[in-house]
Motif scaffolding. Structure first.
Motif, PDB file in Angstrom:
ATOM      1  N   LEU A  51      48.311  18.512  31.684  1.00  0.00           N
ATOM      2  CA  LEU A  51      49.066  19.351  30.590  1.00  0.00           C
ATOM      3  C   LEU A  51      49.727  19.319  29.390  1.00  0.00           C
ATOM      4  N   ASN A  52      49.035  18.152  29.909  1.00  0.00           N
ATOM      5  CA  ASN A  52      48.865  17.566  28.048  1.00  0.00           C
ATOM      6  C   ASN A  52      48.260  17.520  26.909  1.00  0.00           C
ATOM      7  N   LEU A  53      46.850  17.731  27.280  1.00  0.00           N
ATOM      8  CA  LEU A  53      45.918  18.586  26.779  1.00  0.00           C
ATOM      9  C   LEU A  53      46.171  19.417  26.180  1.00  0.00           C
ATOM     10  N   GLY A  54      46.294  20.688  27.099  1.00  0.00           N
ATOM     11  CA  GLY A  54      46.577  22.403  26.424  1.00  0.00           C
ATOM     12  C   GLY A  54      47.971  22.437  26.529  1.00  0.00           C
ATOM     13  N   GLU A  55      49.104  21.558  26.549  1.00  0.00           N
ATOM     14  CA  GLU A  55      50.246  21.280  25.279  1.00  0.00           C
ATOM     15  C   GLU A  55      49.623  21.343  24.171  1.00  0.00           C
ATOM     16  N   TYR A  56      48.865  19.705  23.359  1.00  0.00           N
ATOM     17  CA  TYR A  56      48.505  19.821  22.292  1.00  0.00           C
ATOM     18  C   TYR A  56      47.467  20.915  21.774  1.00  0.00           C
ATOM     19  N   ARG A  57      46.976  21.606  22.421  1.00  0.00           N
ATOM     20  CA  ARG A  57      45.629  22.794  21.612  1.00  0.00           C
ATOM     21  C   ARG A  57      46.751  24.731  21.655  1.00  0.00           C
ATOM     22  N   GLY A  58      47.979  24.064  22.444  1.00  0.00           N
ATOM     23  CA  GLY A  58      48.993  25.965  21.635  1.00  0.00           C
ATOM     24  C   GLY A  58      48.912  26.018  23.379  1.00  0.00           C
ATOM     25  N   PHE A  59      48.932  25.699  24.501  1.00  0.00           N
ATOM     26  CA  PHE A  59      48.957  26.567  25.821  1.00  0.00           C
ATOM     27  C   PHE A  59      49.550  25.392  26.368  1.00  0.00           C
ATOM     28  N   PRO A  60      50.811  25.362  26.417  1.00  0.00           N
ATOM     29  CA  PRO A  60      51.820  24.874  27.752  1.00  0.00           C
ATOM     30  C   PRO A  60      51.894  24.632  28.956  1.00  0.00           C
ATOM     31  N   GLY A  61      51.572  24.264  29.775  1.00  0.00           N
ATOM     32  CA  GLY A  61      51.716  24.746  30.992  1.00  0.00           C
ATOM     33  C   GLY A  61      50.327  25.108  31.520  1.00  0.00           C
ATOM     34  N   MET A  62      49.665  24.507  30.920  1.00  0.00           N
ATOM     35  CA  MET A  62      47.696  25.826  31.032  1.00  0.00           C
ATOM     36  C   MET A  62      47.641  24.207  32.007  1.00  0.00           C
ATOM     37  N   ILE A  63      47.059  24.444  33.488  1.00  0.00           N
ATOM     38  CA  ILE A  63      46.032  22.927  34.155  1.00  0.00           C
ATOM     39  C   ILE A  63      45.058  23.618  33.639  1.00  0.00           C
TER      40      ILE A  63
END
Length: 205
Positions: A174-186
């Motif tokens: 989740l943290n990685l997705g949010e950092y890349r501009g995709f919050p909430g993506m698993i």
């Protein structure tokens, strides 16, 4: 007494006729030069497996490889460093991938050739006999490489990677997705989980 003699004579005549037929058959096969029996001999093909390894090494793994890192990533669907980690682990952990010599003293296929074969078959959905032209190994060997590679990956990396994600894993994703501009993506957004009705046959699965 006469009946017994008559029966004996019939038996002798039958036995003599059978012996005659058997002898005739034996003489026929003995004097026939070409009995037309098929003879199958295994054809030996010198595939130059040493040359195949050298070509593969120079193309991707030497100090100054012919192909770039980007080309490796595109063709293997994996980073070179990760691929080499898998190769080294499998070479040490699975006896099939240890390079050995045959009865004539020639070195067998290298771990790089075998692992590249398995990766290419999975990446492109290629037929086993398509591996011969570049990697220099028969289709039966290519099938064996794929089976041993899959089993090796499961046995060596299954406990670490082929498991359900923990709470910490999910939070990290989740943290990685949010950092890349995709919050909430698993999961991934590469569409690998989408059903594609007209998917090319080579990409099936």
């Amino acid at each position: 007494m006469s009946n017994w003699s008559s029966d004996q004579e019939v038996d002798d005549m039958v036995e003599e006729e059978v012996d005659s037929i058997v002898e005739e058959i034996q003489n026929h096969w003995t004097h026939t030069e070409d009995p037309q029996l098929p003879v199958f001999r295994r054809v030996h093909i010198n595939r130059d497996r040493e040359g195949g390894h050298i070509r593969l090494w120079n193309d991707y793994f030497s100090e100054n490889p012919t192909n770039t890192q980007g080309m490796f990533r595109r063709r293997f669907r994996i980073n070179k460093s990760l691929f080499l980690r898998i190769v080294n682990s499998i070479k040490d952990g699975v006896p099939y991938f240890k390079q050995s010599r045959d009865a004539t003293g020639r070195l067998g296929l290298s771990a790089l050739q075998k692992c590249t074969t398995a990766i290419r078959m999975m990446t492109y959905g290629s037929a086993a006999d398509a591996m011969d032209e570049y990697l220099r190994l028969a289709d039966t060997t290519a099938h064996k490489c794929l089976e041993e590679f899959v089993s090796g990956v499961i046995n060596l990396f299954g406990d670490e990677y082929l498991r359900k994600p923990t709470t910490e894993d999910l939070q990290r994703l989740l943290n990685l997705g949010e950092y890349r501009g995709f919050p909430g993506m698993i999961g991934s957004i590469d569409c690998m989980h989408w059903e594609w009705k007209n998917c090319p046959t080579a990409w099936k699965g």
